[in-house]
Design a protein around this motif. Sequence first.
Motif, PDB file in Angstrom:
ATOM      1  N   ASN A  47       0.660 -24.020 -10.220  1.00  0.00           N
ATOM      2  CA  ASN A  47       1.654 -23.399  -9.242  1.00  0.00           C
ATOM      3  C   ASN A  47       2.226 -24.325  -8.526  1.00  0.00           C
ATOM      4  OD1 ASN A  47       1.186 -20.748 -10.310  1.00  0.00           O
ATOM      5  ND2 ASN A  47      -0.621 -20.243  -8.783  1.00  0.00           N
ATOM      6  N   THR A  54       5.830 -22.949 -15.419  1.00  0.00           N
ATOM      7  CA  THR A  54       5.576 -21.520 -16.065  1.00  0.00           C
ATOM      8  C   THR A  54       4.203 -22.015 -16.719  1.00  0.00           C
ATOM      9  OG1 THR A  54       7.026 -22.139 -17.947  1.00  0.00           O
ATOM     10  CG2 THR A  54       7.933 -20.913 -16.054  1.00  0.00           C
ATOM     11  N   GLN A  55       3.547 -20.679 -17.226  1.00  0.00           N
ATOM     12  CA  GLN A  55       2.411 -20.981 -18.247  1.00  0.00           C
ATOM     13  C   GLN A  55       2.935 -21.542 -19.373  1.00  0.00           C
ATOM     14  OE1 GLN A  55       0.353 -17.123 -18.624  1.00  0.00           O
ATOM     15  NE2 GLN A  55      -0.222 -17.347 -16.413  1.00  0.00           N
ATOM     16  N   GLU A  56       3.952 -21.415 -20.012  1.00  0.00           N
ATOM     17  CA  GLU A  56       4.612 -21.979 -21.187  1.00  0.00           C
ATOM     18  C   GLU A  56       4.740 -23.457 -21.008  1.00  0.00           C
ATOM     19  OE1 GLU A  56       5.776 -18.871 -19.847  1.00  0.00           O
ATOM     20  OE2 GLU A  56       4.789 -17.740 -21.665  1.00  0.00           O
ATOM     21  N   LYS A  57       5.222 -23.828 -19.814  1.00  0.00           N
ATOM     22  CA  LYS A  57       5.630 -25.206 -19.807  1.00  0.00           C
ATOM     23  C   LYS A  57       4.432 -25.980 -19.421  1.00  0.00           C
ATOM     24  CE  LYS A  57      10.216 -25.726 -19.382  1.00  0.00           C
ATOM     25  NZ  LYS A  57      10.826 -26.294 -20.540  1.00  0.00           N
TER      26      LYS A  57
END
Length: 73
Positions: free
Chosen positions: A20, A25-28
């Motif tokens: 955060n 992002t979770q993907e990044k």
Amino acid sequence: MKHEQSLRMIAGANLKRLINEAGLTQEKAAQKLHFSEGSSIRRLYREGISNVDEIGRIAKAFGVTVNDMLTID
């Protein structure tokens, strides 16, 4: 065993915080950590991080220490 479980969850919470703070992002984050997909990140949030080598690799990727990963802010 309970202490180990707590440390796993602390490491998972710190991973979420670091992601955060980095604005990822979770993907990044999955790409940065060389995970196959974002679901791996969600699993780490939910189940914590139990592998010491994995904690070390994540710490290095985010420029923090293993101790930082295992400490509550």
